[in-house]
Design an enzyme around this catalytic site. Structure first.
Site, short mmCIF file in Angstrom:
data_model
loop_
_atom_site.label_atom_id
_atom_site.label_comp_id
_atom_site.label_asym_id
_atom_site.label_seq_id
_atom_site.Cartn_x
_atom_site.Cartn_y
_atom_site.Cartn_z
N THR A 97 6.34 0.80 2.40
CA THR A 97 7.29 1.43 3.25
C THR A 97 6.52 2.45 4.23
O THR A 97 5.73 3.25 3.55
CB THR A 97 8.21 2.21 2.31
OG1 THR A 97 8.72 1.43 1.32
CG2 THR A 97 9.40 2.99 2.93
N LYS A 139 15.16 -0.09 6.14
CA LYS A 139 14.74 0.75 4.96
C LYS A 139 14.90 2.21 5.17
O LYS A 139 15.59 2.82 4.51
CB LYS A 139 13.25 0.33 4.54
CG LYS A 139 12.75 1.08 3.31
CD LYS A 139 13.03 0.45 2.13
CE LYS A 139 12.31 1.65 1.08
NZ LYS A 139 12.68 1.22 -0.22
N LEU A 186 0.68 -1.28 -0.15
CA LEU A 186 0.14 0.02 0.04
C LEU A 186 0.80 1.27 0.02
O LEU A 186 1.89 1.21 0.33
CB LEU A 186 -1.10 0.08 1.16
CG LEU A 186 -1.96 -1.20 1.17
CD1 LEU A 186 -2.32 -1.39 2.54
CD2 LEU A 186 -2.93 -1.24 0.24
N PRO A 187 0.29 2.35 -0.18
CA PRO A 187 1.12 3.63 -0.57
C PRO A 187 1.91 4.02 0.76
O PRO A 187 3.01 4.36 0.87
CB PRO A 187 0.16 4.63 -0.84
CG PRO A 187 -1.12 3.91 -1.48
CD PRO A 187 -1.29 2.80 -0.84
N LYS A 235 9.27 11.11 0.88
CA LYS A 235 8.39 10.31 1.67
C LYS A 235 9.30 9.54 2.53
O LYS A 235 9.32 9.70 3.87
CB LYS A 235 7.33 9.26 0.77
CG LYS A 235 6.86 8.58 1.91
CD LYS A 235 6.03 7.20 0.97
CE LYS A 235 5.64 6.07 2.05
NZ LYS A 235 5.55 4.82 1.41
#
Ligand code: NAD
Length: 298
Positions: A97, A172, A66-67, A247
């Site tokens: 992420t 990450k 998902l976003p 982001k």
């Protein structure tokens, strides 16, 4: 194996396709009908909702792509979200992420519900998703990693167990914060050398055999013409968008605030990409940040 897959966007679609190609039985959902259609043409079962995926008979594993964190919260924790309907024992895998704190919160809620959950964000972009060569950074218990590893290996080449819940997201954000910073450093060094009269190729050659060498100079050099296959040599199209980097830097600085740790360089990098995005360049590859240094940004 019977696997649910929710979120069939730029990354999720090719990842799910690779699982179908590997012979897994997939039930898929995305609010965009065309994305679901692409998967059902390839042989997946098109579910009509998030809940329908969770209630697929005999489901063993459920993957989401998902976003951002708000979508992950809504899909898992919402009133009629996944955790309200998914049978106990189904292994949950979130590859979006998001920040490590949300990942840990959702994993704990899943655990209370009787479902193990791992976070498994990826690196490698849409090219890696299509080629099945992604790197997965996985956070979760040893036994759950062992269960998820063979499935992730059909979508990626490097499957790394980073520790307990949330640690995949930790790896990450730490990596991408360093990448965001190092790209700006590479952009400054290359611009300085060229402005003082050096040939860009020769300068890159020196740096790449000296102590300044890094991925941003030797694999993804931001100066046009140095590497024929880098986005810099095709007008900064394709690659990893400035807004996606922005982001990830937001996630890093947010996580640093929670850890009460100063990340001055990460925060500065975030602001520089934010300014570049505000000028309307959010869709360009992040290495285009060099244009603000060379005075070429509009
Ligand atoms: P995307 O926006 O293309 O895809 C997200 C999908 O989720 C969309 O198809 C959307 O319709 C679906 N979705 C949104 N809300 C939903 C809901 N409530 N229920 C079901 N589906 C829903 O994004 P993407 O590029 O595929 O990226 C996915 C994640 O992977 C992001 O977290 C991103 O940061 C990360 N990521 C992306 C890249 C990249 O290069 N694109 C690389 C590494 C990691």
């Amino acid at each position: 194996m019977k696997i649910g897959f929710i979120g069939l966007g730029n990354m999720g679609r090719p990842m799910a396709l690779n699982l179908v190609k590997a012979g897994h039985e997939l039930a898929v959902f995305d609010p965009v009908p065309a994305s679901v259609q692409a998967l059902s043409t390839a042989g997946a079962h098109a579910a009509t909702s998030v809940q329908a995926v969770a209630q697929t008979h005999g489901l063993e594993m459920l993957i989401t792509m998902l976003p951002a964190a708000a979508h992950v919260r809504a899909v898992y924790l919402g009133e009629d979200g996944l955790l309200a309907v998914v049978p106990k024992g189904v292994l949950l895998v979130d590859s979006s992420t998001i920040d490590p704190m949300t990942a840990r919160e959702v994993a704990a809620a899943a655990q209370r519900q009787g479902n193990a959950m791992v976070d498994a964000p990826v690196s490698g972009g849409t090219g890696g998703a299509e080629a099945g060569t992604l790197t997965f950074m996985v956070g979760g218990a040893d036994g759950d990693f062992a269960r998820v590893q063979p499935v992730l290996a059909r979508m990626g080449r490097n499957i790394v167990h980073c520790g307990g819940a949330g640690n995949g997201q930790v790896a990450k954000v730490a990596n991408n914060m360093l990448l965001g910073i190092s790209m700006i450093g590479a952009a400054e060094a290359m611009s300085l050398g060229v402005a003082l009269g050096m040939d860009a190729q020769v300068l890159a050659g020196v740096i790449n055999t000296s102590s300044g060498r890094c991925w941003s100079t030797d694999t993804y050099n931001p100066f046009p013409g140095v590497l024929p296959n880098a986005p810099a040599s095709r007008g900064y199209t394709g690659g990893f968008g400035t807004d996606l980097m922005l982001k990830d830097l937001g996630l890093a600085t947010e996580a640093a605030r929670a850890a009460k740790l100063p990340v001055a360089m990460g925060a500065l990098a975030q602001q520089l990409y934010q300014g570049f995005s505000a000028q309307g360049h959010g869709g360009l590859d992040f290495s285009a940040i060099i244009e603000t240094i060379r005075g070429k940004a509009a």
